[in-house]
Design a protein around this motif. Structure first.
Motif, PDB file in Angstrom:
ATOM      1  N   GLU A   1       9.221   1.537  -9.892  1.00 27.81           N
ATOM      2  CA  GLU A   1       7.911   2.023  -9.482  1.00 27.81           C
ATOM      3  C   GLU A   1       8.947   2.366  -7.804  1.00 27.81           C
ATOM      4  O   GLU A   1       8.220   1.707  -7.753  1.00 27.81           O
ATOM      5  CB  GLU A   1       6.999   1.574  -9.443  1.00 27.81           C
TER       6      GLU A   1
ATOM      7  N   SER B   1       5.164   2.128  -3.317  1.00 22.87           N
ATOM      8  CA  SER B   1       3.363   1.200  -3.772  1.00 22.87           C
ATOM      9  C   SER B   1       3.340   0.293  -3.228  1.00 22.87           C
ATOM     10  O   SER B   1       3.579  -0.732  -2.197  1.00 22.87           O
ATOM     11  CB  SER B   1       3.481   0.592  -5.437  1.00 22.87           C
TER      12      SER B   1
ATOM     13  N   TYR C   1      -1.118  -6.985  -9.170  1.00 22.72           N
ATOM     14  CA  TYR C   1      -0.794  -5.576  -9.609  1.00 22.72           C
ATOM     15  C   TYR C   1       0.740  -6.336 -10.300  1.00 22.72           C
ATOM     16  O   TYR C   1       0.987  -5.355 -11.411  1.00 22.72           O
ATOM     17  CB  TYR C   1      -0.070  -4.936  -8.528  1.00 22.72           C
TER      18      TYR C   1
ATOM     19  N   ALA D   1       1.617  -5.058 -13.774  1.00 22.06           N
ATOM     20  CA  ALA D   1       3.148  -4.272 -14.185  1.00 22.06           C
ATOM     21  C   ALA D   1       3.579  -4.955 -14.972  1.00 22.06           C
ATOM     22  O   ALA D   1       4.745  -4.211 -15.491  1.00 22.06           O
ATOM     23  CB  ALA D   1       3.440  -4.347 -12.580  1.00 22.06           C
TER      24      ALA D   1
ATOM     25  N   VAL E   1       6.542  -2.268 -16.325  1.00 22.68           N
ATOM     26  CA  VAL E   1       7.376  -1.812 -14.439  1.00 22.68           C
ATOM     27  C   VAL E   1       7.940  -3.485 -14.421  1.00 22.68           C
ATOM     28  O   VAL E   1       7.516  -4.452 -14.464  1.00 22.68           O
ATOM     29  CB  VAL E   1       6.416  -1.461 -14.495  1.00 22.68           C
TER      30      VAL E   1
ATOM     31  N   VAL F   1       9.955  -2.705  -8.197  1.00 24.31           N
ATOM     32  CA  VAL F   1       8.871  -1.974  -7.435  1.00 24.31           C
ATOM     33  C   VAL F   1       9.137  -1.765  -6.459  1.00 24.31           C
ATOM     34  O   VAL F   1       9.674  -3.229  -5.610  1.00 24.31           O
ATOM     35  CB  VAL F   1       7.171  -2.645  -7.835  1.00 24.31           C
TER      36      VAL F   1
ATOM     37  N   THR G   1       8.611  -7.519 -10.462  1.00 19.88           N
ATOM     38  CA  THR G   1       7.739  -7.874 -10.454  1.00 19.88           C
ATOM     39  C   THR G   1       7.423  -9.041 -11.193  1.00 19.88           C
ATOM     40  O   THR G   1       6.394  -9.443 -12.039  1.00 19.88           O
ATOM     41  CB  THR G   1       6.893  -6.988 -11.672  1.00 19.88           C
TER      42      THR G   1
ATOM     43  N   GLN H   1       4.512   7.550  -9.081  1.00 18.97           N
ATOM     44  CA  GLN H   1       3.397   6.281  -8.403  1.00 18.97           C
ATOM     45  C   GLN H   1       2.699   6.423  -8.953  1.00 18.97           C
ATOM     46  O   GLN H   1       1.521   7.304  -9.536  1.00 18.97           O
ATOM     47  CB  GLN H   1       3.743   6.409  -7.029  1.00 18.97           C
TER      48      GLN H   1
ATOM     49  N   PRO I   1      -1.156  -0.003 -13.216  1.00 18.09           N
ATOM     50  CA  PRO I   1       0.511   0.920 -13.119  1.00 18.09           C
ATOM     51  C   PRO I   1       0.212   1.296 -14.721  1.00 18.09           C
ATOM     52  O   PRO I   1       1.580   1.827 -14.836  1.00 18.09           O
ATOM     53  CB  PRO I   1       0.852  -1.214 -12.866  1.00 18.09           C
TER      54      PRO I   1
END
Lengths: 462, 414
Positions: free
Chosen positions: A90, A93, A122, A126, A131, A134, A153, A352, A366
């Protein structure tokens, strides 16, 4: 050691692997080796490999291919029938931060690492959505919002999650507080100009030092120059301290160091444009100050898309990709499709999931990242490009593509195993791997258990 | 400036010489306390025990059958009551005039609560009735670095007499109060942690320069900077930093910056909200958690109430105590804080330690207080039973061998 910087760990990875090979006793731990076999590997760089094998050692991808010998000590994940992608990246963020903005709009020296909350929901989301990296960055409410960092993450300590420290500096063209665009832009330029003058004074000092100017003259200069340059600086309180702690007269003080690096092009700028009218100003700032900049574009900026035509640098789109606008004079509704508009003029795009002023984007979280790519595909983006826009393209944009963004030997073992074709509605993330460690498994996802029954058709179920 | 030296000998000399109450313990004459149970906080409790006190110090402790009371010792027979060490409060704001937040600068390493101590004030007197004999009187959390706190005895005497140590602790506030909303730096985590790190770095360099000079590696002495002087015992790890920190991110930042990077002795001063989720890392570093004043947390994830202290305890934290943040919770309710933590799942033995020896260790004053052991200060609390049972009450308190509170003579205050 707990606080060791991630980037060093990564760089040491290969050397470490060598050492490990020479010390079989140390390297023998089965935990260190992982093999994923049987699935379809989409490496992003190069063609997909069916029924492939990925060998991972000490958090790094060692080999990919079809007929690879799996070491006896490796733990094996059978991914037959599944699809393996590099972890999503990502590119922008503020969600990992406890609080996205300082109230003071001019804080280029602070770092997001001080505000990253490893326990933030988050990160859990993620991992659940594939994800793995980030770009944690201050929000859009500050003029010079602080230094960003790329973080993985998963982790206990923010410091340990850092892949790249000082990945960029956040600049926002949205007026902070109650100021107008005129005064905001004027102040922004003034700060940049003052930094230039400051840099010149440092250069001058360095020149004089080389010429062995007397100590007295140097002392005088120290007194006068920064004083004049910082007349309107709001952070006066710490100024003297910062000056004192700097042992080298010609090195920038702690508060100005980020701005100096910005103007030297060493620290990339991440420049937020809220409205279309901000775009030409952003482009002019980039030209005037030689910034190494990435644009973060609000919804409205599509009206300035013509100005961006022909630029090779990717932009970061607003989370709201498709929406309706009403012409104020004719009352006619028009559907705006951001991915299409930008692609038509040849601007590479990335996605994003937060940063929009609209609550819908932030509430979706996310999970929106893959959904946005799917939306872009719906409006004409080839699937291959969409997958690249989730992985390698943002990785390049934030300067971490030598570590993440594709499945290649030597890169971090950040991998996502999907239950089927990615970007498809019924596809789930089965397993997320960061640095060779499994950080998410769908079957262990207690919070989503009711929704994510992994064995829907299993007869064992009551 | 009060030098950083143990003041005990002076204190005792003065106590013995001057105070009218000290007349109860004439010079050279000792004291024997008999009790149904002696909770020493240094090993198992002793049933039918004796504590011998002489010159303000504990001379001996053991079963009544084994301890011989020397000739001429005054005897206090407490019957079946319990005797325990005086309680230790790590987080007290009632030791003086109370103006504990200087809000102009964001870091105030030059400020000291020592300048506004009011010994044995009314609030401390009531605190004594709750068994509290030692308090760490610290600045507030209005700024990121409020100044240095002083560790005091709650009993009567001049400042020098009641002072246990100054500098006692440095107070740092990282989360939940020091945030500035007026547009200056430090409205959030990024700004505040920058400010704290910047100030500590300045202090560290100052102390380093002096250490180099003291070790003969530097010819000229550094310039004396009174604003930074108190950083010396801090960076030499002779005193801890007491950190107003809470929540996962806050404690994570505390561990990383103050312990790992600055290498300070750290005490977690609140640790509330979901802070217990990082227990494993706290445990690795052997950092004390002095939790409170909030005792529980509603967890939206599971919809349950969780006892904060119990959560730390269940995750293996043994270096654990509670605080009142008095006057947030009244000083005399320190035992109540422990009792409520027990109600929310802590165990009683740890709870007793958590208001005596554990906070004493956290403050690095366990050579003097926190348990009933020979050589330590005779700070004793006599209670009708376990102090954790809210039906019981304190009948007598002794500080350094002097009876400071006695419900038969004083009005019962709590």
């Amino acid at each position: 050691m707990v606080t060791m910087q991630r980037i060093e760990v990564v760089r040491c990875g290969l050397a470490l692997a060598l050492v490990m090979a020479l010390l079989p006793v140390m390297g023998a731990s089965a935990q260190e080796q992982l093999a994923i076999k049987g699935g379809r590997i989409v490496p992003i760089v190069g063609e997909p490999i069916d029924d492939g094998v990925i060998l991972i050692r000490d958090g790094t991808i060692q080999q990919i291919g079809t007929d690879l010998d799996i070491p006896i000590e490796a733990r094996v994940i059978d991914a037959t029938g599944m699809v393996i992608l590099p972890g999503f990246v990502e590119p922008h963020s503020p969600e990992p931060l406890v609080q996205p903005n300082e109230v003071n709009p001019n804080v280029p020296f602070v770092t997001v690492v001080d505000a990253v909350d490893p326990n933030a929901i988050y990160f859990e989301e993620a991992r659940r959505n594939g994800v793995t990296s980030v770009h944690a960055i201050p929000g859009n409410s500050t003029m010079f919002g602080g230094k960003s960092a790329v973080v993985k993450t998963s982790g206990t300590f923010a410091e340990d999650m850092v892949l790249k420290r000082d990945a960029g500096l956040k600049l926002s063209l949205r007026p902070s507080g109650s100021t107008s665009r005129m005064s905001h832009l004027a102040r922004l330029r003034r700060e940049l100009d003052e930094t230039k003058r400051y840099m010149a004074s440092l250069d001058e000092k360095a020149g004089k030092t080389n010429d062995e100017v007397s100590d007295d003259a140097k002392a005088d200069e120290e007194k006068d120059e920064p004083q004049a340059a910082q007349e309107e600086d709001e952070e006066k309180a710490d100024e003297e301290k910062a000056d004192e702690s700097s042992s080298d007269d010609t090195a920038p003080d702690a508060q100005r160091e980020a701005m100096v690096r910005l103007l030297k092009g060493e620290l990339p700028a991440f420049l937020y444009c809220e409205q279309a009218m901000d775009v030409p100003h952003a482009l002019k700032l980039i030209d005037d100050y030689g910034l190494n900049a990435t644009l973060i574009l609000g919804r409205d900026c599509h009206k300035a898309v013509g100005l961006l035509a022909g630029r090779d640098d990717p932009v970061i789109l607003d989370p709201e990709l498709v929406f309706w606008e009403t012409d104020p004079r004719t009352d006619e509704d028009e559907q705006i499709i951001l991915p299409r508009l930008y692609r038509e003029v040849g601007v590479p795009i990335t996605f994003q999931t937060s940063g929009s002023s609209l609550s819908s984007a932030t509430t979706l979280g996310p999970s929106l990242l893959w959904y946005q790519a799917a939306t872009a595909v719906k409006y004409g983006m080839p699937v291959e490009e969409a997958l690249e826009a989730l992985t390698l393209r943002p990785a390049r944009l934030i300067g971490v593509d030598s570590f993440v963004g594709s499945i290649e030997p030597g890169k971090d073992a950040d991998l996502v195993i999907f239950s089927g074709e990615p970007l498809k509605l019924g596809t789930w993330v089965e397993t997320t791997i960061i640095d060779g460690k499994i950080v998410y498994r769908r079957e262990d996802d207690s919070r989503m258990r009711a929704l994510l029954q992994p064995n829907e058709n299993s007869s064992e179920k009551p | 400036m009060i030098p950083f030296v143990p003041l005990a000998p002076i204190v005792i000399a003065l106590l013995v010489a001057a105070s009218p109450i000290a007349a109860e313990e004439p010079e050279g004459r000792g004291l024997a306390v008999f009790a149904g149970k002696v909770i020493t906080c240094a090993g198992d409790p002793i049933v039918d025990g004796t504590v011998l006190v002489r010159d303000g110090k504990i001379e001996a402790v053991g079963p009544r059958s084994e301890i011989e009371v020397p000739e001429g010792y005054e005897v206090i027979d407490c019957g079946d009551k319990f005797v325990m060490p005086g309680l230790v409060e790590v987080h007290c704001h009632i030791g003086g005039s109370g103006d504990l937040n200087e809000m102009v600068y964001q870091t105030n390493p030059d400020l000291r609560t020592l300048d506004q101590v009011i010994p044995h004030n009314e609030a401390l007197k009531v605190g004594i009735a709750g068994g509290v004999t030692t308090v760490c009187y610290i600045p507030g959390s209005g700024t990121n670095m409020g100044g240095f706190g002083a560790i005091l005895k709650a009993g009567p005497g001049s400042l020098e007499e009641v002072l246990v140590r100054f500098p006692g602790v440095l107070k740092i506030a990282q989360w939940g109060n020091p945030e500035r909303r007026d547009g200056t730096l430090g409205s959030g985590r990024m700004g505040m942690n920058w400010i704290i790190r910047d100030q500590l770095e300045e202090g560290r360099q100052y102390v380093q320069a002096w250490d180099e000079y003291d070790a003969g590696r530097r010819a000229e002495p550094p310039e004396i900077d009174l604003r930074l002087e108190n950083f010396k015992p801090l960076f030499r790890r002779e005193i801890p930093v007491l950190v107003h920190t809470q929540g996962y991110q806050g404690i994570q930042a505390t561990l990383e910056m103050l312990h790992d990077s600055m290498e300070l002795k750290v005490v977690i001063g609140h640790g509330t909200f979901e802070g217990y989720l990082i227990s494993e890392e706290i445990q690795k570093r052997e950092i004390p958690v002095m939790a409170g004043p909030r005792g529980f947390r509603f967890d939206p994830d599971d919809g349950q109430i969780h006892g904060i202290v119990a959560e730390y305890s269940q995750r293996g934290i043994r270096f654990l105590g509670v605080n009142t943040d008095s006057p947030v919770i009244p000083q005399e309710d320190l035992a109540y804080q422990a009792a409520m933590a027990v109600r929310y799942g802590w165990n009683e033995e740890d709870a007793i330690r958590g208001i005596t020896i554990e906070p004493a260790k956290a403050l690095m004053i366990d050579d003097r207080v926190g348990s009933i052991e020979p050589g330590k200060d005779a700070d004793l609390v006599i209670c009708t039973g376990s102090i954790l049972d809210p039906r019981n009450y304190v009948t007598q308190v002794m500080i350094e061998g002097r009876v400071i509170y006695d419900i038969t003579k004083d009005r019962r205050r709590y």
